[in-house]
Design a protein around this motif. Structure first.
Motif, PDB file in Angstrom:
ATOM      1  N   ASN A  39      11.353  29.617 -11.271  1.00 34.73           N
ATOM      2  CA  ASN A  39      10.505  28.548 -11.808  1.00 34.73           C
ATOM      3  C   ASN A  39      10.263  28.661 -13.302  1.00 34.73           C
ATOM      4  O   ASN A  39       9.855  27.690 -13.944  1.00 34.73           O
ATOM      5  CB  ASN A  39       9.166  28.537 -11.056  1.00 34.73           C
ATOM      6  N   PHE A 107       3.160  29.310   0.855  1.00 36.18           N
ATOM      7  CA  PHE A 107       3.948  28.134   1.232  1.00 36.18           C
ATOM      8  C   PHE A 107       3.104  26.863   1.153  1.00 36.18           C
ATOM      9  O   PHE A 107       3.567  25.817   0.674  1.00 36.18           O
ATOM     10  CB  PHE A 107       4.496  28.310   2.651  1.00 36.18           C
ATOM     11  N   ALA A 108       1.842  26.949   1.595  1.00 33.13           N
ATOM     12  CA  ALA A 108       0.957  25.783   1.562  1.00 33.13           C
ATOM     13  C   ALA A 108       0.682  25.358   0.125  1.00 33.13           C
ATOM     14  O   ALA A 108       0.637  24.154  -0.177  1.00 33.13           O
ATOM     15  CB  ALA A 108      -0.351  26.097   2.291  1.00 33.13           C
ATOM     16  N   LEU A 110       2.682  25.764  -2.430  1.00 33.41           N
ATOM     17  CA  LEU A 110       3.901  25.207  -3.012  1.00 33.41           C
ATOM     18  C   LEU A 110       4.280  23.863  -2.396  1.00 33.41           C
ATOM     19  O   LEU A 110       4.830  22.995  -3.081  1.00 33.41           O
ATOM     20  CB  LEU A 110       5.064  26.195  -2.841  1.00 33.41           C
ATOM     21  N   SER A 111       3.979  23.684  -1.113  1.00 36.12           N
ATOM     22  CA  SER A 111       4.384  22.454  -0.425  1.00 36.12           C
ATOM     23  C   SER A 111       3.283  21.412  -0.353  1.00 36.12           C
ATOM     24  O   SER A 111       3.550  20.241  -0.069  1.00 36.12           O
ATOM     25  CB  SER A 111       4.838  22.795   0.998  1.00 36.12           C
ATOM     26  N   GLY A 112       2.037  21.845  -0.590  1.00 31.03           N
ATOM     27  CA  GLY A 112       0.914  20.919  -0.455  1.00 31.03           C
ATOM     28  C   GLY A 112       0.537  20.645   0.987  1.00 31.03           C
ATOM     29  O   GLY A 112      -0.173  19.669   1.275  1.00 31.03           O
ATOM     30  N   SER A 113       0.978  21.488   1.915  1.00 35.19           N
ATOM     31  CA  SER A 113       0.705  21.283   3.335  1.00 35.19           C
ATOM     32  C   SER A 113      -0.745  21.619   3.673  1.00 35.19           C
ATOM     33  O   SER A 113      -1.170  22.774   3.551  1.00 35.19           O
ATOM     34  CB  SER A 113       1.645  22.159   4.174  1.00 35.19           C
ATOM     35  N   GLY A 116      -0.677  23.751   6.880  1.00 40.19           N
ATOM     36  CA  GLY A 116      -0.278  25.117   6.554  1.00 40.19           C
ATOM     37  C   GLY A 116      -1.413  25.907   5.931  1.00 40.19           C
ATOM     38  O   GLY A 116      -1.611  27.085   6.252  1.00 40.19           O
ATOM     39  N   GLU A 117      -2.160  25.271   5.042  1.00 38.54           N
ATOM     40  CA  GLU A 117      -3.295  25.952   4.407  1.00 38.54           C
ATOM     41  C   GLU A 117      -4.360  26.305   5.431  1.00 38.54           C
ATOM     42  O   GLU A 117      -4.926  27.401   5.401  1.00 38.54           O
ATOM     43  CB  GLU A 117      -3.885  25.086   3.306  1.00 38.54           C
TER      44      GLU A 117
END
Length: 452
Positions: A39, A107-108, A110-113, A116-117
């Motif tokens: 990144n 992951f949450a 980075l993905s905005g889930s 997941g959060e």
């Protein structure tokens, strides 16, 4: 020579319990390095970007908390004589939940889930609460309550408070209660995590490991007695003042004064530690000492950065300011010290477990490697240099991200890869010696449980 007369392994967990935590930390370090490589400058645009939040939690949870949790599970029965109840089940469950929860939380980010959060916070919450309850039971069973035990108790409470603010921030509950200044609330969450959990635990552990492993004089009795409780009370007062400032009841500068006093306390600790290290009986510096000295020097460095940001609004409002401060605290202090801890604790545990088993078997034909033989100085010193270069380049990347981020990521990758290799080498030598002792036990018919 190390003084091990007051240490006990009778109720210590199998060595595989702390080792799984120690081996997980450099894996997260490798993942953080890959983020820097992939990144690049995007990680240093603002502290609020999902990438930056993911990287921050990768270091705080995946590296710092992982090593601290593993060290506690081993240290309490060995140093305090108070085992963690159900340590194999607790250690295994907490390792799984914290590892998976950290990965899912990143992951949450980075993905905005949102789902997941929520799942990540649930897993982290259960893992930390189980760890908190088990460790606190062990801590309250300690018969002789030393300054180390007091500091560790307060650090574990700070971990719970850190979790509480993290869950409340992630769920949005604080916003619905009228605490709308998210930046200030995140600062409170970070304050308890970095200064409370990591800082107080570092102080408590150092009362034992600095004199023992670095052959220094003891910390002054008054400092040991007052510093950790004073810092904990200071954090409580600072938190109340911050909440009051968010609500408009208290002027913000009052909370900054409280934080300044806290910072002076940590700077005092760093200064005393550096002075003790200068008085050590063994004059040749080892890797652990150099890592710790790096961390201690970065405490006043970070204090000066914070003071500059508080005195000058132009500096404090610059996005580079918080990034520079964060890198200094997390890498310059936190990761430096846990690297130093690993290079002493892993060989020491390996040697101590094997020596105890050797004595129980009365086996003098199997040689137990000394601590220097588990991890050669040359390999450890190379990793120190790689880490220091990566840390300095990461600091530079907060100011000039396009120039330094990728190189910092490359060196941080090499540093963590070499750390992993060195730890695996130590564990391989432990396993080989343990197998030789097992073979001796089978040959002679001696009865001795494996060392884990």
């Amino acid at each position: 020579m190390l003084n091990t007369a007051t240490l006990s392994l009778d109720q210590a967990p199998p060595i595989s319990i702390p080792f799984r935590y120690f081996l997980t930390a450099p894996l997260f370090g490798l993942a953080a390095a890959l983020m820097l490589l992939i990144n690049g400058p995007d990680l240093f645009l603002t502290r609020w970007s999902p990438l930056t939040l993911g990287l921050t939690h990768m270091i705080t949870l995946g590296m710092l908390a992982m090593v601290m949790c593993g060290a506690l599970l081993q240290m309490l029965p060995v140093i305090a004589g108070s085992p963690v109840p159900g340590v194999v089940a607790v250690g295994t469950l907490c390792h799984i939940l914290i590892t998976l929860g950290t990965g899912l939380l990143i992951f949450a980010f980075l993905s905005g889930s949102v789902v997941g959060e929520a799942v990540a916070l649930g897993m982290m919450g259960v893992g930390v609460i189980v760890f908190f309850v088990a460790v606190m039971i062990a801590l309250w069973r300690v018969k002789h309550v030393s300054a180390t035990i007091v500091a560790i108790r307060l650090a574990v409470v700070a971990l719970l408070i850190t979790l509480l603010f993290g869950v409340l921030l992630g769920s949005g509950i604080l916003g619905s209660l009228g605490f709308g200044d998210i930046a200030a609330l995140v600062d409170v969450h970070l304050g308890w995590g970095i200064l409370g959990w990591i800082g107080l635990l570092l102080i408590g552990i150092s009362y034992q490991v600095v004199p023992m492993f670095q052959v220094t004089p003891e910390y002054p009795p008054r400092l040991r007695r007052l510093l950790a409780p004073g810092l904990f009370v200071g954090l409580l007062i600072w938190t109340l003042l911050m909440l009051g400032a968010i609500s408009g009841v208290v002027n913000g500068w009052v909370a900054e004064v409280a934080m300044f006093i806290l910072i002076c306390g940590f700077a005092l600790y760093a200064g005393v530690t550096l002075r003790l290290q200068s008085q050590r009986k063994r004059r040749v510096p080892d890797i652990t000492l150099l890592f710790w000295r790096t961390g201690m020097l970065f405490i006043p460095f970070c204090a000066l950065i914070w003071i500059a940001g508080s005195v000058s609004p132009a500096i404090g409002n610059d996005p580079h300011y918080s990034l520079l401060l964060g890198v200094g605290l997390l890498l310059g202090v936190g990761v430096a010290v846990i690297n130093g801890m690993l290079y002493k604790i892993v060989p020491f545990l390996s040697w101590f477990h094997l020596q105890n088993r050797q004595m129980r078997l009365m086996c003098m034909t199997v040689k137990v490697p000394n601590m220097k033989e588990f991890i050669p100085d040359k390999a450890a010193r190379l990793q120190l240099y790689l880490f220091q270069a990566a840390m300095l380049l990461t600091l530079a990347a907060t100011l000039f991200p396009a120039w330094f981020t990728h190189l910092a990521g490359l060196l941080f990758l090499a540093s963590n890869a070499l750390l992993m290799k060195n730890l695996l080498l130590s564990m391989q030598r432990y396993r080989q010696t343990n197998e030789a002792l097992s073979a001796y036990a089978e040959t002679t018919g001696a009865s001795s449980a494996g060392a884990g």
